[in-house]
Motif scaffolding. Structure first.
Motif, PDB file in Angstrom:
ATOM      1  N   TRP A  34       0.828  -1.211   0.000  1.00 39.50           N
ATOM      2  CA  TRP A  34       0.000   0.000   0.000  1.00 39.50           C
ATOM      3  C   TRP A  34       0.859   1.256   0.000  1.00 39.50           C
ATOM      4  O   TRP A  34       0.506   2.260  -0.631  1.00 39.50           O
ATOM      5  CB  TRP A  34      -0.953   0.003   1.201  1.00 39.50           C
ATOM      6  CG  TRP A  34      -2.205  -0.770   0.974  1.00 39.50           C
ATOM      7  CD1 TRP A  34      -2.599  -1.920   1.579  1.00 39.50           C
ATOM      8  CD2 TRP A  34      -3.247  -0.445   0.041  1.00 39.50           C
ATOM      9  NE1 TRP A  34      -3.813  -2.337   1.101  1.00 39.50           N
ATOM     10  CE2 TRP A  34      -4.234  -1.445   0.152  1.00 39.50           C
ATOM     11  CE3 TRP A  34      -3.439   0.578  -0.869  1.00 39.50           C
ATOM     12  CZ2 TRP A  34      -5.387  -1.435  -0.617  1.00 39.50           C
ATOM     13  CZ3 TRP A  34      -4.591   0.589  -1.643  1.00 39.50           C
ATOM     14  CH2 TRP A  34      -5.556  -0.405  -1.512  1.00 39.50           C
ATOM     15  N   THR A  37       1.974   1.722  -3.402  1.00 33.86           N
ATOM     16  CA  THR A  37       0.845   2.191  -4.204  1.00 33.86           C
ATOM     17  C   THR A  37       0.623   3.683  -4.030  1.00 33.86           C
ATOM     18  O   THR A  37       0.360   4.402  -4.995  1.00 33.86           O
ATOM     19  CB  THR A  37      -0.435   1.424  -3.804  1.00 33.86           C
ATOM     20  OG1 THR A  37      -0.220   0.020  -3.959  1.00 33.86           O
ATOM     21  CG2 THR A  37      -1.612   1.853  -4.669  1.00 33.86           C
ATOM     22  N   VAL A  41       0.805   5.976  -7.207  1.00 33.37           N
ATOM     23  CA  VAL A  41      -0.405   6.698  -7.619  1.00 33.37           C
ATOM     24  C   VAL A  41      -0.226   8.203  -7.418  1.00 33.37           C
ATOM     25  O   VAL A  41      -0.558   9.004  -8.297  1.00 33.37           O
ATOM     26  CB  VAL A  41      -1.631   6.186  -6.842  1.00 33.37           C
ATOM     27  CG1 VAL A  41      -2.862   7.030  -7.157  1.00 33.37           C
ATOM     28  CG2 VAL A  41      -1.897   4.722  -7.172  1.00 33.37           C
ATOM     29  N   SER A 187      -6.802   7.572 -11.385  1.00 39.19           N
ATOM     30  CA  SER A 187      -6.594   6.922 -10.087  1.00 39.19           C
ATOM     31  C   SER A 187      -7.112   5.490 -10.109  1.00 39.19           C
ATOM     32  O   SER A 187      -6.458   4.578  -9.573  1.00 39.19           O
ATOM     33  CB  SER A 187      -7.283   7.716  -8.970  1.00 39.19           C
ATOM     34  OG  SER A 187      -8.679   7.799  -9.178  1.00 39.19           O
ATOM     35  N   MET A 191      -4.540   2.223  -9.686  1.00 41.75           N
ATOM     36  CA  MET A 191      -4.713   1.285  -8.588  1.00 41.75           C
ATOM     37  C   MET A 191      -4.641  -0.157  -9.065  1.00 41.75           C
ATOM     38  O   MET A 191      -4.139  -1.030  -8.353  1.00 41.75           O
ATOM     39  CB  MET A 191      -6.062   1.532  -7.910  1.00 41.75           C
ATOM     40  CG  MET A 191      -6.117   2.786  -7.068  1.00 41.75           C
ATOM     41  SD  MET A 191      -5.224   2.622  -5.515  1.00 41.75           S
ATOM     42  CE  MET A 191      -6.249   1.434  -4.675  1.00 41.75           C
ATOM     43  N   ARG A 192      -5.108  -0.431 -10.275  1.00 42.79           N
ATOM     44  CA  ARG A 192      -5.205  -1.826 -10.712  1.00 42.79           C
ATOM     45  C   ARG A 192      -4.144  -2.224 -11.724  1.00 42.79           C
ATOM     46  O   ARG A 192      -3.996  -3.415 -12.019  1.00 42.79           O
ATOM     47  CB  ARG A 192      -6.591  -2.074 -11.314  1.00 42.79           C
ATOM     48  CG  ARG A 192      -6.870  -1.264 -12.565  1.00 42.79           C
ATOM     49  CD  ARG A 192      -8.270  -1.499 -13.097  1.00 42.79           C
ATOM     50  NE  ARG A 192      -8.556  -0.678 -14.266  1.00 42.79           N
ATOM     51  CZ  ARG A 192      -8.208  -0.983 -15.497  1.00 42.79           C
ATOM     52  NH1 ARG A 192      -7.546  -2.098 -15.729  1.00 42.79           N
ATOM     53  NH2 ARG A 192      -8.514  -0.185 -16.505  1.00 42.79           N
ATOM     54  N   ILE A 211       3.146  -2.755  -6.146  1.00 40.73           N
ATOM     55  CA  ILE A 211       1.943  -2.039  -5.744  1.00 40.73           C
ATOM     56  C   ILE A 211       0.839  -3.050  -5.473  1.00 40.73           C
ATOM     57  O   ILE A 211       0.954  -4.237  -5.769  1.00 40.73           O
ATOM     58  CB  ILE A 211       1.524  -1.022  -6.815  1.00 40.73           C
ATOM     59  CG1 ILE A 211       1.151  -1.736  -8.126  1.00 40.73           C
ATOM     60  CG2 ILE A 211       2.619   0.003  -7.056  1.00 40.73           C
ATOM     61  CD1 ILE A 211       0.580  -0.813  -9.165  1.00 40.73           C
ATOM     62  N   GLY A 213      -2.042  -3.676  -6.784  1.00 36.68           N
ATOM     63  CA  GLY A 213      -2.582  -4.403  -7.929  1.00 36.68           C
ATOM     64  C   GLY A 213      -1.702  -5.570  -8.319  1.00 36.68           C
ATOM     65  O   GLY A 213      -2.195  -6.665  -8.641  1.00 36.68           O
ATOM     66  N   MET A 236      -9.100  -3.265  -2.355  1.00 39.68           N
ATOM     67  CA  MET A 236      -8.806  -2.317  -3.432  1.00 39.68           C
ATOM     68  C   MET A 236     -10.061  -1.581  -3.876  1.00 39.68           C
ATOM     69  O   MET A 236     -10.040  -0.375  -4.123  1.00 39.68           O
ATOM     70  CB  MET A 236      -8.199  -3.051  -4.634  1.00 39.68           C
ATOM     71  CG  MET A 236      -6.738  -3.384  -4.515  1.00 39.68           C
ATOM     72  SD  MET A 236      -6.149  -4.199  -6.015  1.00 39.68           S
ATOM     73  CE  MET A 236      -6.517  -2.958  -7.257  1.00 39.68           C
ATOM     74  N   THR A 240     -10.622   2.413  -3.699  1.00 38.23           N
ATOM     75  CA  THR A 240     -10.883   3.126  -4.954  1.00 38.23           C
ATOM     76  C   THR A 240     -12.165   3.950  -4.859  1.00 38.23           C
ATOM     77  O   THR A 240     -12.209   5.101  -5.300  1.00 38.23           O
ATOM     78  CB  THR A 240     -10.989   2.134  -6.120  1.00 38.23           C
ATOM     79  OG1 THR A 240      -9.791   1.357  -6.206  1.00 38.23           O
ATOM     80  CG2 THR A 240     -11.199   2.856  -7.433  1.00 38.23           C
ATOM     81  N   LEU A 243     -11.504   6.905  -2.602  1.00 30.94           N
ATOM     82  CA  LEU A 243     -10.673   7.884  -3.299  1.00 30.94           C
ATOM     83  C   LEU A 243     -11.496   8.680  -4.302  1.00 30.94           C
ATOM     84  O   LEU A 243     -11.357   9.903  -4.420  1.00 30.94           O
ATOM     85  CB  LEU A 243      -9.520   7.167  -4.005  1.00 30.94           C
ATOM     86  CG  LEU A 243      -8.392   8.027  -4.580  1.00 30.94           C
ATOM     87  CD1 LEU A 243      -7.687   8.784  -3.471  1.00 30.94           C
ATOM     88  CD2 LEU A 243      -7.392   7.151  -5.329  1.00 30.94           C
TER      89      LEU A 243
END
Length: 259
Positions: A34, A37, A41, A187, A191-192, A211, A213, A236, A240, A243
């Motif tokens: 995380w 990530t 990100v 974003s 994330m993925r 990360i 993902g 996740m 998401t 966010l």
């Protein structure tokens, strides 16, 4: 699946284990993913939104050849992520890569390849994603710029506003809906995404670019720990959504206040 223990061995059926998979999400390995990530990100969004807005603003001021320039700028976005990863892996090769040679001439990464350094590898994948997906931000922001009435700029010039004042007091506030869309799309993708990281660094060195993902892919499709991978996927999804709500409330809420 996130509340099950799934084993592919013959004779083993999925077993209900409750929230055990979710408890594992709070160990040190997941926390490190995380953290990676957040860096990935955050760095990518900052570069892409900033560069995309600046490029779109300059394109909007071009009087001739705007369509040609726009077509050239969006070309990286049309390349498959796997090809982008292979291309940058070649360019960053410590033996014959062009970018590695240029960095070496500046005295950087002489003794260690850029993808072999924790900070260098993270910077490389951020720049890589920025190169490919900044054009998407350019298109979104450029569409937002086209919707701003020209009368606002004419009135500002009559009042003696300069270019920077026009951008800060007219362009930027009017672009908030477009920026919110760009932030949401990028974003969610960041994330993925794991393709370029899988091709170039494999999550290394020392898990520096692993990360969340990529971690979900590793647990689910490499170690076949589908229950744990599903719990990570649900985590996740929650992050998401939160966010996205943050971006909408912060940016669009501010736009409403300005109105």
């Amino acid at each position: 699946m996130s509340v099950m223990e799934i084993n592919f061995l013959p004779g083993h059926n999925p077993t209900f284990i409750g929230l055990q998979n979710y408890r594992q999400m709070f160990n040190g390995t997941v926390a490190h993913s995380w953290y990676a990530t957040v860096v990935y990100v955050g760095g990518s969004l900052t570069l892409q939104i900033t560069l995309g807005t600046l490029i779109a603003t300059m394109l909007d001021r071009v009087s001739r050849g705007e369509n040609v320039l726009t077509s050239v700028i969006i070309m990286p976005m049309m390349i498959a992520p796997v090809v982008v990863g292979l291309l940058w892996q070649f360019l960053l090769n410590p033996s014959f890569g062009l970018y590695s040679w240029m960095l070496n001439q500046l005295g950087l990464f002489v003794n260690e390849p850029i993808l072999g350094d924790s900070v260098g590898a993270m910077a490389a994948v951020i720049v890589m994603d920025t190169w490919e997906w900044t054009p998407l931000v350019v298109l979104i922001v450029l569409a937002g710029l086209k919707s701003i009435p020209a009368q606002l700029y004419e009135a500002a010039r009559v009042d003696g506003a300069n270019v920077l004042q026009e951008f800060w007091h007219i362009t930027l506030p009017m672009l908030k809906p477009a920026l919110a869309i760009a932030l949401l799309l990028r974003s969610m993708d960041l994330m993925r995404y794991f393709t370029k990281i899988f091709i170039t660094t494999g999550g290394g060195p020392a898990n520096a670019t692993k990360i969340i993902g990529f971690f979900v892919y590793e647990q689910s499709l490499r170690f076949y720990n589908l229950g744990y991978g599903s719990a990570l996927g649900v985590g996740m999804l929650v992050v998401t959504v939160l966010l996205g709500m943050f971006f909408v409330e912060t940016i669009m809420g501010g736009a409403g206040d300005n109105e």
